[in-house]
Scaffold this motif. Structure first.
Motif, PDB file in Angstrom:
ATOM      1  N   ALA A  88       0.916  -1.167  -0.166  1.00  0.00           N
ATOM      2  CA  ALA A  88       0.036  -0.031   0.070  1.00  0.00           C
ATOM      3  C   ALA A  88       0.935   1.222  -0.115  1.00  0.00           C
ATOM      4  N   GLY A  89       0.424   2.251  -0.833  1.00  0.00           N
ATOM      5  CA  GLY A  89       1.275   3.396  -0.702  1.00  0.00           C
ATOM      6  C   GLY A  89       2.158   3.659  -1.994  1.00  0.00           C
ATOM      7  N   ASP A  90       2.842   2.541  -2.638  1.00  0.00           N
ATOM      8  CA  ASP A  90       3.410   2.484  -3.715  1.00  0.00           C
ATOM      9  C   ASP A  90       2.850   3.100  -4.868  1.00  0.00           C
ATOM     10  N   VAL A  91       3.516   3.699  -5.764  1.00  0.00           N
ATOM     11  CA  VAL A  91       3.014   4.519  -7.148  1.00  0.00           C
ATOM     12  C   VAL A  91       3.682   3.650  -8.380  1.00  0.00           C
ATOM     13  N   VAL A  92       2.804   3.365  -9.173  1.00  0.00           N
ATOM     14  CA  VAL A  92       3.139   2.492 -10.269  1.00  0.00           C
ATOM     15  C   VAL A  92       2.753   3.261 -11.554  1.00  0.00           C
ATOM     16  N   VAL A  93       4.002   3.135 -12.501  1.00  0.00           N
ATOM     17  CA  VAL A  93       3.480   3.654 -13.725  1.00  0.00           C
ATOM     18  C   VAL A  93       2.250   2.783 -14.369  1.00  0.00           C
ATOM     19  N   ALA A  94       1.454   3.476 -14.881  1.00  0.00           N
ATOM     20  CA  ALA A  94       0.099   2.515 -15.424  1.00  0.00           C
ATOM     21  C   ALA A  94      -0.020   2.469 -16.971  1.00  0.00           C
ATOM     22  N   ALA A  95       0.799   3.258 -17.674  1.00  0.00           N
ATOM     23  CA  ALA A  95       0.917   3.305 -19.164  1.00  0.00           C
ATOM     24  C   ALA A  95       2.144   3.651 -19.489  1.00  0.00           C
ATOM     25  N   GLY A  96       2.730   3.227 -20.729  1.00  0.00           N
ATOM     26  CA  GLY A  96       3.810   3.581 -21.533  1.00  0.00           C
ATOM     27  C   GLY A  96       4.948   2.857 -20.739  1.00  0.00           C
ATOM     28  N   THR A  97       4.868   1.850 -20.258  1.00  0.00           N
ATOM     29  CA  THR A  97       5.994   1.249 -19.574  1.00  0.00           C
ATOM     30  C   THR A  97       7.120   0.850 -20.683  1.00  0.00           C
ATOM     31  N   GLN A  98       6.746   0.653 -21.877  1.00  0.00           N
ATOM     32  CA  GLN A  98       7.971   0.452 -22.927  1.00  0.00           C
ATOM     33  C   GLN A  98       8.848   1.394 -23.000  1.00  0.00           C
ATOM     34  N   PHE A  99       8.394   2.635 -22.618  1.00  0.00           N
ATOM     35  CA  PHE A  99       9.459   3.819 -22.656  1.00  0.00           C
ATOM     36  C   PHE A  99      10.058   3.856 -21.561  1.00  0.00           C
ATOM     37  N   MET A 100      10.038   3.384 -20.626  1.00  0.00           N
ATOM     38  CA  MET A 100      10.778   3.564 -19.032  1.00  0.00           C
ATOM     39  C   MET A 100      12.151   2.825 -19.385  1.00  0.00           C
ATOM     40  N   THR A 101      12.887   3.598 -18.426  1.00  0.00           N
ATOM     41  CA  THR A 101      14.445   3.187 -18.027  1.00  0.00           C
ATOM     42  C   THR A 101      14.393   3.497 -16.775  1.00  0.00           C
ATOM     43  N   GLU A 102      15.749   2.927 -16.159  1.00  0.00           N
ATOM     44  CA  GLU A 102      16.128   3.045 -14.774  1.00  0.00           C
ATOM     45  C   GLU A 102      16.684   4.523 -14.728  1.00  0.00           C
ATOM     46  N   ASN A 103      15.987   5.143 -13.577  1.00  0.00           N
ATOM     47  CA  ASN A 103      16.271   6.336 -13.235  1.00  0.00           C
ATOM     48  C   ASN A 103      15.861   7.534 -14.263  1.00  0.00           C
ATOM     49  N   MET A 104      14.844   7.254 -15.024  1.00  0.00           N
ATOM     50  CA  MET A 104      14.386   8.403 -15.905  1.00  0.00           C
ATOM     51  C   MET A 104      13.228   9.261 -15.187  1.00  0.00           C
ATOM     52  N   LYS A 105      13.703  10.488 -15.681  1.00  0.00           N
ATOM     53  CA  LYS A 105      12.770  11.387 -14.924  1.00  0.00           C
ATOM     54  C   LYS A 105      11.465  11.668 -15.304  1.00  0.00           C
ATOM     55  N   VAL A 106      10.596  11.634 -14.485  1.00  0.00           N
ATOM     56  CA  VAL A 106       9.220  11.677 -15.089  1.00  0.00           C
ATOM     57  C   VAL A 106       8.444  12.661 -14.398  1.00  0.00           C
ATOM     58  N   LYS A 107       7.182  13.255 -14.869  1.00  0.00           N
ATOM     59  CA  LYS A 107       6.329  14.172 -14.221  1.00  0.00           C
ATOM     60  C   LYS A 107       4.962  13.386 -13.608  1.00  0.00           C
ATOM     61  N   VAL A 108       4.919  13.488 -12.546  1.00  0.00           N
ATOM     62  CA  VAL A 108       3.452  12.869 -11.821  1.00  0.00           C
ATOM     63  C   VAL A 108       2.574  14.238 -11.683  1.00  0.00           C
ATOM     64  N   PRO A 109       1.425  14.013 -11.878  1.00  0.00           N
ATOM     65  CA  PRO A 109       0.411  15.116 -11.404  1.00  0.00           C
ATOM     66  C   PRO A 109       0.394  15.117 -10.069  1.00  0.00           C
ATOM     67  N   ASP A 110       0.252  16.659  -9.521  1.00  0.00           N
ATOM     68  CA  ASP A 110      -0.087  16.683  -8.167  1.00  0.00           C
ATOM     69  C   ASP A 110      -1.219  16.042  -7.736  1.00  0.00           C
ATOM     70  N   ALA A 111      -1.343  15.770  -6.345  1.00  0.00           N
ATOM     71  CA  ALA A 111      -2.568  15.019  -5.762  1.00  0.00           C
ATOM     72  C   ALA A 111      -3.571  15.917  -5.634  1.00  0.00           C
ATOM     73  N   GLN A 112      -3.589  17.231  -5.621  1.00  0.00           N
ATOM     74  CA  GLN A 112      -4.562  18.008  -5.638  1.00  0.00           C
ATOM     75  C   GLN A 112      -5.283  18.203  -7.064  1.00  0.00           C
ATOM     76  N   GLN A 113      -4.494  17.837  -8.183  1.00  0.00           N
ATOM     77  CA  GLN A 113      -5.105  17.958  -9.548  1.00  0.00           C
ATOM     78  C   GLN A 113      -5.332  16.816 -10.016  1.00  0.00           C
ATOM     79  N   ALA A 114      -4.943  15.626  -9.471  1.00  0.00           N
ATOM     80  CA  ALA A 114      -5.332  14.316 -10.139  1.00  0.00           C
ATOM     81  C   ALA A 114      -6.342  13.965  -9.384  1.00  0.00           C
ATOM     82  N   SER A 115      -7.212  13.379 -10.277  1.00  0.00           N
ATOM     83  CA  SER A 115      -8.731  12.835  -9.882  1.00  0.00           C
ATOM     84  C   SER A 115      -8.556  11.241  -9.430  1.00  0.00           C
TER      85      SER A 115
END
Length: 385
Positions: free
Chosen positions: A342-369
């Motif tokens: 519980a609490g882990d945040v997992v990439v839900a789409a586009g996993t084929q583009f992910m690499t180790e330590n890649m920089k990503v942008k996650v929506p703010d909790a207030q903006q995410a529905s």
């Protein structure tokens, strides 16, 4: 002196040119590094509390609680069938008939035997009365009287036997008509006109009116979850809005020899919308021996032959791979038995583009529905392209 000055000037100019080229190349490298530092927006799911139950779905068909497999009580050739599949019947209705000729002849023979036995009773009765009169007058012997009485008793027994034989013959004539015992619907016809059947062979099946139930086949890995009296839900393919509360009525004590599944019967409440033969899905809840978390199928990836997910480090804004153990696949995604909490945040789409330590942008909790769904909370964001 003038020549030396010219050479010096040329050297200075060359050095300046080389320095300019170096600065240009350095600027290009810095632009490439800046281009490589593109931060990708991602869609993520946050793992909520692990599932402690799982849903079991098994399809089956609606059947009557009682099916009568009707057959003739005598052997013979079927000469008439009076009903068709789906026809309603009531007690006393004739469903089929076999040739009664031989049984009618047996009735005539038995009747003749009874008439003969009745005449023999009358004859021996007269002889007994005469022997009694002679014995009373003292002109007849005791042995003659006893013999006359014995002949009379034997004749009476023969007559009684003939009466029983005649009744049996008449019953066999009646048995040449196959009749229904209860109200119901004809569901199966196993023999038709012209076929010779033996006594007891199922010819017509009638589903008795009354309580209906759903018959499902459950594999051995889940049969322990179905106990008599367990509450379940019944859904019907013909009407999505039709949902009934059912109860497990019977669980087979042994598996089918071919399918290796167990027959489970679920009783249903009376509802005129439920018809025999309809397809139904039985839904039951089962406890998990090991809690599972659910993730979308798009969140599952592979790396070096291992099943993984990409975890997001919110503080660093990077992703990292983590091995997971998949329990099974469901309609709403993948159930993971080990590797997530519980609490882990997992990439839900586009996993084929992910690499180790890649920089990503996650929506703010207030903006995410966010909405809880099967043990995971989905945050709305741009999908990686």
């Amino acid at each position: 002196m003038r020549s030396l000055t010219t050479t010096t000037i040329r050297s200075i100019a060359g050095a300046a040119f080389i320095a300019a080229i170096g600065l240009t190349l350095s600027g290009c490298n810095e632009k490439k590094e800046e281009a490589a530092e593109v931060i990708r927006p991602v869609k993520v799911v946050e793992i909520a509390q692990a599932d402690t139950t799982r849903k079991l779905d098994y399809s089956g068909s609606v059947k009557a609680r009682t099916d009568m497999n009707l057959g003739f009580r005598v052997s013979g050739k079927i000469v008439e069938r009076k009903v068709d599949i789906g026809q309603k019947v009531k007690p006393g209705d004739v469903l089929a008939r076999i040739d009664p000729t031989d049984y009618a002849l047996a009735v005539r023979r038995s009747q003749a035997d009874l008439d003969s036995a009745q005449n023999q009773v009358q004859t021996t009765e007269l002889a007994r009365n005469r022997a009694q009169q002679l014995f009373d007058k003292g002109v007849g012997s005791k042995s003659q009287l006893e013999q006359a009485e014995l002949s009379y008793d034997q004749a009476v027994s023969t007559r009684d036997s003939a009466v029983s034989a005649l009744t049996e013959a008449k019953n066999q004539v009646a048995y040449s008509d196959l009749t229904s015992d209860m109200n119901g619907i004809v569901t199966t016809i196993n023999a038709d006109v012209g076929q010779v059947v033996s006594s007891g062979t199922p010819v017509i099946t009638v589903s008795v009116d009354g309580e209906k139930e759903v018959l499902i086949a459950v594999p051995e890995m889940d049969i322990a979850q179905f106990k008599v009296g367990k509450d379940v839900k019944a859904r019907f393919w013909s009407d999505d809005a039709l949902v009934l509360d059912g109860k497990v009525r019977e669980v087979s004590g042994s598996a089918d020899t071919q399918s290796r599944t167990f027959a489970v019967r679920v009783s249903l409440p009376s509802d005129p919308r439920v018809l025999l033969g309809m397809t139904a899905t039985i839904e039951a809840q089962a406890g998990n021996t090991q809690p599972y978390v659910s993730i979308p199928l798009s969140a599952l990836a592979q790396k070096d032959g291992q099943q993984i997910v990409w975890l997001v480090d919110r503080s660093a804004g990077t992703v990292h791979s983590r091995n997971v153990k998949v329990a099974d696949f469901a309609d709403d995604g993948v159930r993971v038995a080990d590797g997530l909490k519980a609490g882990d945040v997992v990439v839900a789409a586009g996993t084929q583009f992910m690499t180790e330590n890649m920089k990503v942008k996650v929506p703010d909790a207030q903006q995410a529905s966010a909405a809880t769904n099967g043990g995971a909370v989905t945050a709305a964001a741009d999908i990686v392209r």
